[in-house]
Design a protein around this motif. Structure first.
Motif, PDB file in Angstrom:
ATOM      1  N   LEU A  26       0.884  -1.310  -0.014  1.00  0.00           N
ATOM      2  CA  LEU A  26       0.023  -0.043  -0.056  1.00  0.00           C
ATOM      3  C   LEU A  26       0.841   1.199  -0.064  1.00  0.00           C
ATOM      4  O   LEU A  26       0.613   2.163  -0.897  1.00  0.00           O
ATOM      5  N   ASN A  27       1.996   1.246   0.882  1.00  0.00           N
ATOM      6  CA  ASN A  27       2.840   2.376   0.825  1.00  0.00           C
ATOM      7  C   ASN A  27       3.561   2.477  -0.611  1.00  0.00           C
ATOM      8  O   ASN A  27       3.568   3.610  -1.065  1.00  0.00           O
ATOM      9  N   VAL A  28       3.866   1.528  -1.026  1.00  0.00           N
ATOM     10  CA  VAL A  28       4.813   1.670  -2.459  1.00  0.00           C
ATOM     11  C   VAL A  28       3.801   2.272  -3.394  1.00  0.00           C
ATOM     12  O   VAL A  28       4.037   3.208  -4.221  1.00  0.00           O
ATOM     13  N   ILE A  29       2.479   1.677  -3.237  1.00  0.00           N
ATOM     14  CA  ILE A  29       1.618   2.170  -4.514  1.00  0.00           C
ATOM     15  C   ILE A  29       1.438   3.528  -4.360  1.00  0.00           C
ATOM     16  O   ILE A  29       1.538   4.531  -5.096  1.00  0.00           O
ATOM     17  N   ARG A  30       1.016   3.912  -2.854  1.00  0.00           N
ATOM     18  CA  ARG A  30       0.776   5.371  -2.657  1.00  0.00           C
ATOM     19  C   ARG A  30       1.927   6.186  -3.165  1.00  0.00           C
ATOM     20  O   ARG A  30       1.800   7.392  -3.733  1.00  0.00           O
ATOM     21  N   GLU A  31       3.418   5.714  -2.871  1.00  0.00           N
ATOM     22  CA  GLU A  31       4.556   6.770  -3.345  1.00  0.00           C
ATOM     23  C   GLU A  31       4.888   6.808  -4.762  1.00  0.00           C
ATOM     24  O   GLU A  31       5.291   7.662  -5.151  1.00  0.00           O
ATOM     25  N   ARG A  32       4.595   5.635  -5.410  1.00  0.00           N
ATOM     26  CA  ARG A  32       4.849   5.543  -6.918  1.00  0.00           C
ATOM     27  C   ARG A  32       3.851   5.434  -7.942  1.00  0.00           C
ATOM     28  O   ARG A  32       4.014   5.060  -8.947  1.00  0.00           O
ATOM     29  N   GLN A  33       2.522   5.949  -7.477  1.00  0.00           N
ATOM     30  CA  GLN A  33       1.356   5.870  -8.198  1.00  0.00           C
ATOM     31  C   GLN A  33       1.503   6.682  -9.389  1.00  0.00           C
ATOM     32  O   GLN A  33       2.006   7.843  -9.387  1.00  0.00           O
ATOM     33  N   PRO A  34       1.159   6.133 -10.607  1.00  0.00           N
ATOM     34  CA  PRO A  34       0.365   4.950 -10.823  1.00  0.00           C
ATOM     35  C   PRO A  34       1.478   3.749 -11.185  1.00  0.00           C
ATOM     36  O   PRO A  34       2.605   4.301 -11.665  1.00  0.00           O
ATOM     37  N   ILE A  35       1.449   2.441 -10.709  1.00  0.00           N
ATOM     38  CA  ILE A  35       2.178   1.693 -10.653  1.00  0.00           C
ATOM     39  C   ILE A  35       1.804   0.421 -11.106  1.00  0.00           C
ATOM     40  O   ILE A  35       0.368   0.223 -10.724  1.00  0.00           O
ATOM     41  N   SER A  36       2.386  -0.392 -12.024  1.00  0.00           N
ATOM     42  CA  SER A  36       1.824  -1.927 -12.464  1.00  0.00           C
ATOM     43  C   SER A  36       2.154  -2.777 -11.245  1.00  0.00           C
ATOM     44  O   SER A  36       2.927  -2.621 -10.659  1.00  0.00           O
ATOM     45  N   ARG A  37       1.502  -3.949 -11.385  1.00  0.00           N
ATOM     46  CA  ARG A  37       1.742  -5.025 -10.618  1.00  0.00           C
ATOM     47  C   ARG A  37       3.207  -5.482 -10.688  1.00  0.00           C
ATOM     48  O   ARG A  37       3.821  -5.903  -9.679  1.00  0.00           O
ATOM     49  N   ALA A  38       3.574  -5.730 -11.983  1.00  0.00           N
ATOM     50  CA  ALA A  38       5.188  -5.932 -12.250  1.00  0.00           C
ATOM     51  C   ALA A  38       6.039  -5.163 -11.635  1.00  0.00           C
ATOM     52  O   ALA A  38       7.089  -5.645 -11.102  1.00  0.00           O
TER      53      ALA A  38
END
Length: 100
Positions: A26-38
């Motif tokens: 959740l934190n990585v998605i928040r910091e780097r959004q938009p981000i793919s699953r890969a």
């Protein structure tokens, strides 16, 4: 290293690692959004399968959503992940992350 109070503690369960990894995701998605699953898997140094399970749990809890589909030179087109922020507050509790 943190000192553990030997008179008042809780033992880690099998779900403890998944809870920690879910919060990291959740934190990585928040910091780097938009981000793919890969890309999320690469940043977390985990397999795509494990990351997909974590992402699905976060989607089911209403914390993130899938956005636009990106372009790829080869292979499957990535679907970008975003944190739901409008009208939401993230509350991290000892048992899970959930919207309030």
């Amino acid at each position: 290293m943190r000192k553990i109070n030997t008179t008042d503690f809780s033992i880690a369960t099998r779900t403890t690692a998944r809870d920690i990894n879910r919060r990291i995701a959740l934190n990585v998605i928040r910091e780097r959004q938009p981000i793919s699953r890969a890309d999320l898997a690469r940043h977390m140094k985990m397999t795509r399968g494990v990351v997909s399970v974590l992402v699905q749990e976060l989607i089911e809890r209403g914390l993130i959503y899938e956005g636009a589909t990106g372009e790829a030179a080869r292979g499957r087109k990535p679907t970008f992940l975003h944190v739901k922020t409008q009208d939401w507050r993230l509350q991290l509790t000892s048992d899970s992350a959930r919207p309030t």
